[in-house]
Design a protein around this motif. Structure first.
Motif, PDB file in Angstrom:
ATOM      1  N   GLY A  94       0.791  -1.229   0.000  1.00 38.93           N
ATOM      2  CA  GLY A  94       0.000   0.000   0.000  1.00 38.93           C
ATOM      3  C   GLY A  94       0.818   1.272   0.000  1.00 38.93           C
ATOM      4  O   GLY A  94       0.422   2.268  -0.610  1.00 38.93           O
ATOM      5  N   THR A  98       2.137   0.469  -4.493  1.00 40.80           N
ATOM      6  CA  THR A  98       1.030   1.213  -5.112  1.00 40.80           C
ATOM      7  C   THR A  98       1.436   2.629  -5.530  1.00 40.80           C
ATOM      8  O   THR A  98       1.159   3.038  -6.666  1.00 40.80           O
ATOM      9  CB  THR A  98      -0.181   1.244  -4.164  1.00 40.80           C
ATOM     10  N   ASN A 226      -9.106   4.920  -7.460  1.00 41.54           N
ATOM     11  CA  ASN A 226      -8.465   4.773  -6.152  1.00 41.54           C
ATOM     12  C   ASN A 226      -9.180   3.733  -5.295  1.00 41.54           C
ATOM     13  O   ASN A 226      -8.534   2.941  -4.580  1.00 41.54           O
ATOM     14  CB  ASN A 226      -8.445   6.120  -5.425  1.00 41.54           C
ATOM     15  N   VAL A 230      -7.343   0.368  -3.900  1.00 42.70           N
ATOM     16  CA  VAL A 230      -7.256   0.075  -2.469  1.00 42.70           C
ATOM     17  C   VAL A 230      -7.843  -1.295  -2.154  1.00 42.70           C
ATOM     18  O   VAL A 230      -7.251  -2.093  -1.417  1.00 42.70           O
ATOM     19  CB  VAL A 230      -7.957   1.174  -1.645  1.00 42.70           C
ATOM     20  N   THR A 233      -5.495  -3.952  -3.440  1.00 40.03           N
ATOM     21  CA  THR A 233      -4.280  -4.025  -2.633  1.00 40.03           C
ATOM     22  C   THR A 233      -4.530  -4.768  -1.331  1.00 40.03           C
ATOM     23  O   THR A 233      -3.720  -5.616  -0.917  1.00 40.03           O
ATOM     24  CB  THR A 233      -3.755  -2.604  -2.336  1.00 40.03           C
ATOM     25  N   TYR A 293     -12.383   2.147   4.552  1.00 41.21           N
ATOM     26  CA  TYR A 293     -11.995   3.020   3.450  1.00 41.21           C
ATOM     27  C   TYR A 293     -13.208   3.444   2.624  1.00 41.21           C
ATOM     28  O   TYR A 293     -13.342   4.614   2.250  1.00 41.21           O
ATOM     29  CB  TYR A 293     -10.973   2.316   2.560  1.00 41.21           C
ATOM     30  N   GLU A 297     -14.605   7.201   1.964  1.00 38.97           N
ATOM     31  CA  GLU A 297     -14.749   7.745   0.615  1.00 38.97           C
ATOM     32  C   GLU A 297     -16.166   8.263   0.372  1.00 38.97           C
ATOM     33  O   GLU A 297     -16.351   9.311  -0.260  1.00 38.97           O
ATOM     34  CB  GLU A 297     -14.393   6.670  -0.418  1.00 38.97           C
TER      35      GLU A 297
END
Length: 304
Positions: A94, A98, A226, A230, A233, A293, A297
């Motif tokens: 991460g 990334t 994104n 994420v 990942t 996450y 967001e």
């Protein structure tokens, strides 16, 4: 004449599905849903239930409550080493792999010379399975016949990159990042191609530098990409198994939660309940990162 117009206007209404259409829709939607339930959600729910039991896969199932979790956290030392390695894996992919993939995407988006060749070369590791990447890592980091020790001319006292527990995790992380970087690069590159050039021009007119325009204009426009990066990942970091199993079966410094699940469920112990508890912990960690996450967001999107 008005009647004809009325009839034509009436024909523009929503088309009703025939029984044949409904049957086709049922097959096209039903089969994927059944496969999803049978291959993913079914085993997931079964693992959660089995984590509270004691079962060897053959005899009767005995309910033990939370004893598996208590033993996992208190009387099973490999668990904490594996959890640490998984979190280290997540942090390395991460925070290093990334961003490096994003940097390569930004450079290739400038239409530099031979950009197609660079894209193909950097993406090539993605088509390899992690098991193959593990075998390549052995060729590079092997103590006696590895390419790295040969390049370093370290033949008299060669470094045991894969045998030393303090070094092997970093060697394998480099190999995993080599594959992950190309994957992330392609995703970001596709996102950069879809960004409206007018946004960059407007930022340049307002006096923003190239770096300021990227972080304040381009990167926010890449929010959908994104989210995908994420999630991928987190999944790649926490499901890692093949590469360490190909090197040394996930032992001697390369313990991972996925390896512990396999060792307990299909190993000689056949502790399916205990292995399921480890799988549930791994699932909880994965969902914790992803859900946190995604919630963040969505909050940012509502504010904007």
């Amino acid at each position: 004449m008005p009647q004809i117009i009325t009839r034509r206007a009436g024909r523009r209404g929503p088309r009703r599905f025939t029984p044949r259409d409904l049957a086709v829709l049922g097959v096209l939607l039903g089969i994927p849903v059944l496969l999803e339930i049978g291959l993913i959600w079914g085993p997931t729910v079964a693992s959660v239930g089995l984590s509270f039991t004691s079962w060897d896969g053959v005899g009767s199932i005995h309910w033990v409550g939370t004893r598996n979790y208590h033993d996992l956290f208190t009387n099973y030392p490999p668990f904490w080493r594996a959890a640490r390695n998984n979190l280290l894996w997540l942090g390395f992919l991460g925070l290093i792999a990334t961003p490096f993939g994003l940097l390569l995407a930004v450079l290739l988006d400038k239409n530099i010379r031979f950009s197609r060749f660079y894209q193909s070369t950097l993406y090539m590791p993605v088509v390899l399975s992690l098991a193959v990447v593990g075998f390549i890592a052995q060729l590079v980091f092997s103590r006696d016949q590895g390419a790295l020790n040969a390049v370093l001319a370290n033949t008299d006292n060669p470094t045991d990159w894969l045998g030393d527990p303090s070094l092997n995790i970093w060697a394998i992380l480099l190999a995993a990042a080599w594959r992950h970087t190309g994957y992330v690069m392609i995703l970001f590159l596709a996102g950069l191609k879809s960004v409206d050039p007018a946004l960059k021009e407007a930022a340049a007119i307002d006096g923003a530098s190239e770096v300021q325009a990227f972080f304040r204009v381009v990167l926010p426009a890449l929010r959908p990409v994104n989210v995908i990066v994420v999630v991928i990942t987190v999944i790649e970091a926490l499901r890692a198994f093949d590469i360490v199993y190909a090197v040394n079966h996930g032992r001697n410094g390369l313990e991972l939660l996925s390896v512990l699940v396999t060792d307990n469920i299909i190993g000689e112990a056949s502790r399916i309940g205990f292995g399921s508890a480890i799988a549930v912990v791994l699932l909880t960690i994965s969902l914790g990162f992803i859900v946190t996450y995604l919630v963040q967001e969505m909050r940012e999107e509502r504010k904007s």
